[in-house]
Design an enzyme around this catalytic site. Sequence first.
Site, PDB file in Angstrom:
ATOM      1  CG  ASP A   1      -2.137   0.953   1.378  1.00 50.47           C
ATOM      2  OD1 ASP A   1      -2.380   1.333   0.141  1.00 50.47           O
ATOM      3  OD2 ASP A   1      -2.643   1.236   2.036  1.00 50.47           O
TER       4      ASP A   1
ATOM      5  CD  GLU B   1      -0.147   5.146  -4.476  1.00 51.04           C
ATOM      6  OE1 GLU B   1       0.395   5.474  -3.129  1.00 51.04           O
ATOM      7  OE2 GLU B   1      -1.156   4.514  -4.577  1.00 51.04           O
TER       8      GLU B   1
ATOM      9  CG  ASP C   1      -7.639   4.360  -0.215  1.00 51.79           C
ATOM     10  OD1 ASP C   1      -7.572   3.139  -0.520  1.00 51.79           O
ATOM     11  OD2 ASP C   1      -6.796   5.083   0.399  1.00 51.79           O
TER      12      ASP C   1
END
Lengths: 720, 720
Positions: B317, B320, B431
């Site tokens: 998670d 990025e 999300d």
Amino acid sequence: MQKNKLTTKRYQIGNPYPTESVIQKIPLENSIEQLNDFKIHQSKEQVSLQRKLSPETAMYGLGQNMGPINRRGRKFRMFNMQARPQTPDCFAVNGPYSFLIIKEADTYLGILIDCPSEINFDCGFNNQKLLDITIESSDLDIYLINSSHLKDVLQEYVRLTGTAYLPPKWAFGFQQSRYSYMNAEEVKTIANKFRELKIPCDAIYLDIDYMDDYKVFTVDQKPFPNFSSFVQEIQGQGFNIIPIIDPGVKIESGYSVYEDGVKNNYFCKDAEGNDYIAAVWPGLLHFPDFLREEVQNWWGDLHKFFTDLGITAFWNDMNEPEIFYSPETIKKLQQTASEMDYTAWRDLDPIHYKIKMDSYMLNSETYYPDFFHQTPEGPVAHTKLHNIYGFKMLQAASEGLLKLNPNQRYFLISRSSTIGANRLSGVWTGDNHSWWEHLKLNIQMVISLNLCGVLYCGSDIGGHCGNADEELLIRWTQLGAFVPLFRNHTEKSSRQQEPWEYNVQTTQILKDTITLRYALIDYLYSEFLKSRSSHLPFIRALFLEFNDPSLDEINDQFLCGSSLMVAPVIEANARYRNVYLPECNWLFWSASAYNQDNFQILKSGTHRLAVKLSEVPVFVKENELILLTEPEQYLGELEKKEASLVGLVTGTANFSLYYDSGSKINDNPGILNIKIRRNGASIDLEHDLIIGDTPITYQKISLKIFSLSGDCLRREITLK
Amino acid sequence: MQKNKLTTKRYQIGNPYPTESVIQKIPLENSIEQLNDFKIHQSKEQVSLQRKLSPETAMYGLGQNMGPINRRGRKFRMFNMQARPQTPDCFAVNGPYSFLIIKEADTYLGILIDCPSEINFDCGFNNQKLLDITIESSDLDIYLINSSHLKDVLQEYVRLTGTAYLPPKWAFGFQQSRYSYMNAEEVKTIANKFRELKIPCDAIYLDIDYMDDYKVFTVDQKPFPNFSSFVQEIQGQGFNIIPIIDPGVKIESGYSVYEDGVKNNYFCKDAEGNDYIAAVWPGLLHFPDFLREEVQNWWGDLHKFFTDLGITAFWNDMNEPEIFYSPETIKKLQQTASEMDYTAWRDLDPIHYKIKMDSYMLNSETYYPDFFHQTPEGPVAHTKLHNIYGFKMLQAASEGLLKLNPNQRYFLISRSSTIGANRLSGVWTGDNHSWWEHLKLNIQMVISLNLCGVLYCGSDIGGHCGNADEELLIRWTQLGAFVPLFRNHTEKSSRQQEPWEYNVQTTQILKDTITLRYALIDYLYSEFLKSRSSHLPFIRALFLEFNDPSLDEINDQFLCGSSLMVAPVIEANARYRNVYLPECNWLFWSASAYNQDNFQILKSGTHRLAVKLSEVPVFVKENELILLTEPEQYLGELEKKEASLVGLVTGTANFSLYYDSGSKINDNPGILNIKIRRNGASIDLEHDLIIGDTPITYQKISLKIFSLSGDCLRREITLK
């Protein structure tokens, strides 16, 4: 099924504030023990009403809230707020109408709660089987309207809250807006372009930048020199100029609105009794205390500034009221910022600072406990009276405008509204986005507003925020052509969105679509007048006209009056549209231009119809008619001599066209009645004319009457 | 139509970074003059490619971006970002796959751009008639894949970028997650509840709170004492424990991961060459420079911490990477806050302060120019290499896990991904929210990810943010039952969302739906293996299998492999579903429980089908079959002896079932072939078995074979 007669009961708890939302006095029930099948819980600060829901129960109403027209399974916070962006979980929006219609197997129950405080409706969200209404006040009126017929309940609601606002007829024309056309030259260019390209248009909006430093009831002379002759020039071309009016009054010495307000104690007060200071567009400002009659009178009279110039059309914005911040919170923020410590995570860390910041800035709600309205019972915090603030501003404008131009209709639309506003003003649905989802939402919002008595309404076509691509603008304009308020609007950072801003093909499609609206305008206006006088919605959910339980869930088709159903395309790149046609046969018109003659008979049921980018699927109900005329460039341009009527007639079709001056308040409409009876391959025709205050201009009416086999008979009626 | 043979061409501009997105070496074209019909513009910092679009052109691909699967009319920013909330105008999302398929009348053109910098695709947004691709770099590879057949183009894409990631078979079971199950007791309660209620489940996730102060590769002993025996206990019940792994390494002396990273220079540097400091969950931290092989090796080895405990399943998670803020920007903010002046509107006013604040806080992109990766050519700013950061973290995990457990499949899903990640990991779509719009988006995202080679993917069922009502959770679970990654997940402030958290009826429906998935799991897994080995999508848009131009716009139906079409209900309160059945007849199953026998024959065309809350409409294609077995509580619980095959057979149906160990990397699958030929009212049956590395357990297969008239023949096949 046993039919229940209409019954209306009024219950009172505590000592309700006289909101004037309800204008029909009806006697109070003695006891609130027997509140239908609701359980009541009362405390000092709250009242809650709970009721079991059966699996089949559907619920409608609640104004312009988010989501499907059947409110089942969602929750709604009735608290006037500009949701931005309007995502599916914005529970509070700026058209909270606390009127919910509960549909059971054999009965409809309308519940109207008259209270200016926050009201929460949980329509089976927390618990699928429970309707849970919580009112953040212990002073309120509750009306329960019961009948076997939905239309009974809706009509009774209108009797209680007042007949819908009627705008001038030109308000049914196309309207062009942008935040902002920055100066007179830009407006002139826009106006000329409409006339040059022969794209019909009736109004151009002025957004906040026309004002001198955002001071309400002023005009900035620099971008708008000789404002009076500018207005004359534009209005002379057949446009109406519609300036924006915000409630906040800039604090600036020498500014007469500010000085009069201070001198006469017209502004809301803070806890110490000083004029309350907040900040919106003009920077620091005060809010007029619109709940008081003398403030309303003062504010209404201020419109003379515009009516003297020949302007009678306005939009009231930011009137929840929206607040950016206050000087106090900025001081607190500065203090917190200096204490912020990124080494001490989870305490004074930057993320918690940001959360605090977000709660202070552009979050109006933070400030509502801090200012007060003066009432006969003393000062009351805004929070308790919040939902009616915009409505009271509309009352001020409405009364002022009627005084300034007696017996003339004014044009007024508002971002904030609540029950009662339906009789004073139209509504646009606030700051939407250039999203396909919001095109669909537009349909749902105008259906639900119409159920709550707001007939003149619409959403910003193309989307207020963001950039519309060509297809979205085309599809949205096609939808808008069948919605009363037909306004193209977008905001400062968005791309230009006037009908000619894309390419030649797009301009042509938009022009054809807008022209189609003008060809239908006499029909739409007539149906609007009929809907209004019969106390029924104009934009109608299908379940209002057909007895088919599967219609509860249709959120993307609607009726305009009683004859016409529209199924706008709501998806990108779609060249097919699934349409459900209830009950009867329909005359399908894949409409692109008003003079296009491509009708087709469809049976009831589900159809997957091919639709070109230029086409919007519309359907005329069996044994109903629509009327088309030569389109104008603006309302009143032509004296229309001819009209045509189109329909599929298998039995008897009765059509009534209402017409009037389009501008007077007390105007007895004329009615043209036409009766068509099918007689085998032929038809029998009758007509009569009930003369009103304004003469009819039509001399000839052509009829195109289809039979089930698709054959078309042509006839003519000559009037005069 | 003239058929074009498959051609693939590779063009190079400048000196591209070796991303490893493409693994198949193909020769370079000498010149880029003839780049199909693209016009090229090059500058020092940018390359742009433009191509005219005809009105009929459709475009697919681009990974998990927002909106309809036909990308026409929209724009997309390929720049790895967690969009939150995922509104329709989030142009950058965290699965940017710069692979676009352009469909013309008689040909398909795939364009793959291999470049780690930002790439913008304007697919007719600014100008309906123009595809405009802008690459923010002058160093890149372009692959053009051309064929008359869409499947050719997709298969060639997979040959270039690698065969799809294959998870262990248990990954097709139901998975339960929450941010966060806070301690061992809570996890045990959840696990016991699944087994007690007999709701099948194969995995439970641990979100960030299992870590000691958010330090990666640690466990907080307080809430998770005796972590090893806890893992043994839960995994002993047939669950897999899936801990979250974030990339950031907390700055804390004594923390070995941090100290090793500093000592060995494994972290990204700032402009001065110091370890770059940003803040995420743990507060201040460093980011590993995953682009370097030695850093990948180190990171991969760190997984030993978990594999020693028997954990082989992970979710990556925040990769990025997402950044909350940096110490420098906080200092700047404090300075600006102190200078803020609400009396000086339009200069240092609070609104502009807020805008600045919003650009610094929780806005990762602000920080990407500030840190650097070490490359053979020296330090390169993260911005230029941004899109592959998550992919490189996955490479580290993948290689580490294969080294730690040779020839064993690992479970790995990622929030951030890009081309190349498709062969290493699955993807969850980030999300999302508890919005009906995101249920529909889930379909569109998994279709588009599958087109880009990501076969194992899915969205958070019920929505990550916000609160799902019962109906939304039911409908979303019904959709999820046909999507590879079948995970219920929600975040901290949301209501509990486990299948038993609503009411008895809802629990039953969710249990039945999850059980249905387990009954279908051998079929789904077999189709997944076949899709993967044939280099084709598993979740397929309808246009992939049928030659019907109207399918481009169908965004709410999909195929699982080649036999089964699913049309999940995507609207609240819906009890009807419009479904379009292309080309052939279909066996309609309004599925609610796996052992329910309500099949119906439907013709091609549009149908409005009644669907109860408990039902999901699925359709078996004419002359294709589906296989059902006894459902397990978790994969591997039972040795399944029996299966049944169901289908509508009008001619010849060839069905192949693939099966393998479900856990080994190099595992030769067995194949059970069944051939059914209709012979009037009867059928002819053949079968053969190709033995693989793992024996088949089935001994008996029952057949239910329908004819067009709805008659059902029952037959049995005995194996062994």
